[in-house]
Design an enzyme around this catalytic site. Structure first.
Site, mmCIF file in Angstrom:
data_model
loop_
_atom_site.group_PDB
_atom_site.id
_atom_site.type_symbol
_atom_site.label_atom_id
_atom_site.label_comp_id
_atom_site.label_asym_id
_atom_site.label_seq_id
_atom_site.Cartn_x
_atom_site.Cartn_y
_atom_site.Cartn_z
ATOM 1 N N ASP A 9 0.634 -1.275 0.225
ATOM 2 C CA ASP A 9 -0.257 0.062 -0.009
ATOM 3 C C ASP A 9 0.850 1.357 0.215
ATOM 4 O OD1 ASP A 9 -1.917 -2.074 0.279
ATOM 5 O OD2 ASP A 9 -2.736 -1.170 2.264
ATOM 6 N N ASP A 51 -4.839 -0.787 -1.703
ATOM 7 C CA ASP A 51 -6.161 -0.382 -1.155
ATOM 8 C C ASP A 51 -6.816 -0.043 -2.543
ATOM 9 O OD1 ASP A 51 -6.391 -1.022 1.499
ATOM 10 O OD2 ASP A 51 -6.693 1.328 1.888
ATOM 11 N N HIS A 59 -16.175 1.450 6.788
ATOM 12 C CA HIS A 59 -14.664 1.810 6.703
ATOM 13 C C HIS A 59 -14.419 3.147 6.285
ATOM 14 C CE1 HIS A 59 -10.400 0.393 6.421
ATOM 15 N NE2 HIS A 59 -10.408 0.940 5.080
ATOM 16 N N HIS A 73 -10.432 7.341 1.566
ATOM 17 C CA HIS A 73 -9.036 7.485 0.793
ATOM 18 C C HIS A 73 -9.108 6.186 -0.223
ATOM 19 C CE1 HIS A 73 -9.276 4.206 4.123
ATOM 20 N NE2 HIS A 73 -8.666 3.459 3.415
ATOM 21 N N LYS A 98 -7.351 -4.657 -2.856
ATOM 22 C CA LYS A 98 -8.126 -5.158 -1.604
ATOM 23 C C LYS A 98 -9.233 -4.036 -1.244
ATOM 24 C CE LYS A 98 -4.409 -4.211 1.583
ATOM 25 N NZ LYS A 98 -5.010 -2.867 2.137
ATOM 26 N N CYS A 161 -2.127 -2.586 7.718
ATOM 27 C CA CYS A 161 -1.818 -3.423 6.686
ATOM 28 C C CYS A 161 -0.704 -4.417 6.700
ATOM 29 C CB CYS A 161 -2.098 -2.618 5.347
ATOM 30 S SG CYS A 161 -3.712 -1.928 5.240
#
Length: 207
Positions: A9, A51, A59, A73, A98, A161
């Protein structure tokens, strides 16, 4: 023994200037690039996670607690979801996205991006938001197909993460190393706790 570097990420929204910036995120991007430049021969493969949110429900929040809910985000196909410009993407063999429709912290929850969207020095990721793969390949699928035994993890963020990816890698039976100089956390205290947890779980912490 087959070894893969997993870059977690390293995206614009997690670096300075992004909507969920981590202090030192841009430096991590540059330092990972330097690491690849100097250590490429140490890895058989290099993969990255991303992401890639479309509608992740709770979330996202207008009043985030920065533990379970977060500002908007890494929305799919936006600049915030792109890899940071200081991350050298030319050596990346596959990208795993993901969190499309739910919170997802571990790279092992991701599915492989289409081959024509894997970035090189002249390409950017994009176009994936509307696509649905009926038989998606997970990160674990890909690593097993390439007979990977050991994974080395760097990226963002230590306490979320990176932590989740490393724990899932251990659970899946890989040898796991986290490069502590090439990760950054959201919360300093939680990042330190995460590293202690990873070490206790069998993850090697390396400089």
């Amino acid at each position: 023994m087959t070894r893969a570097l997993i870059i977690v990420d390293v995206q614009n929204d997690f670096c300075e200037g992004g909507s969920l910036a981590v202090r030192g995120g841009a430096q991590v991007a540059a330092d990972i690039s330097d690491h690849i430049d100097g250590q490429a021969a140490s890895y058989d493969y290099i993969v990255a996670t991303q992401d890639w949110h479309i509608d992740p429900g709770a979330h996202f929040s207008e009043e985030p607690d920065f533990k379970d809910s977060w500002p908007v985000h890494c929305v799919a196909d936006t600049k915030g979801s792109e890899f940071h410009r200081d991350l050298d993407t030319e050596s990346i063999d596959a990208v795993f996205r993901k969190g499309q429709f739910e919170a997802a912290y571990s790279g092992f929850e991701g599915v492989k991006a289409p081959d024509d969207e894997v970035p090189t020095g002249d390409q950017k990721l994009g176009g994936g938001a509307a696509e649905v793969d009926e038989d998606p390949m997970t990160l674990d699928d890909w690593l097993q197909d390439h007979e990977v035994d050991d994974v080395v993890i760097a990226g963002l963020t230590t306490d979320y993460c990176v932590r989740a990816t490393a724990l899932d890698a251990i659970q899946a039976g890989y040898g796991v190393t986290v490069l502590v100089d090439l990760v950054r956390g959201v919360h300093d205290d939680k990042a330190e706790q995460a590293l202690e947890e990873l070490e206790a779980a069998g993850v090697e912490l390396a400089g």
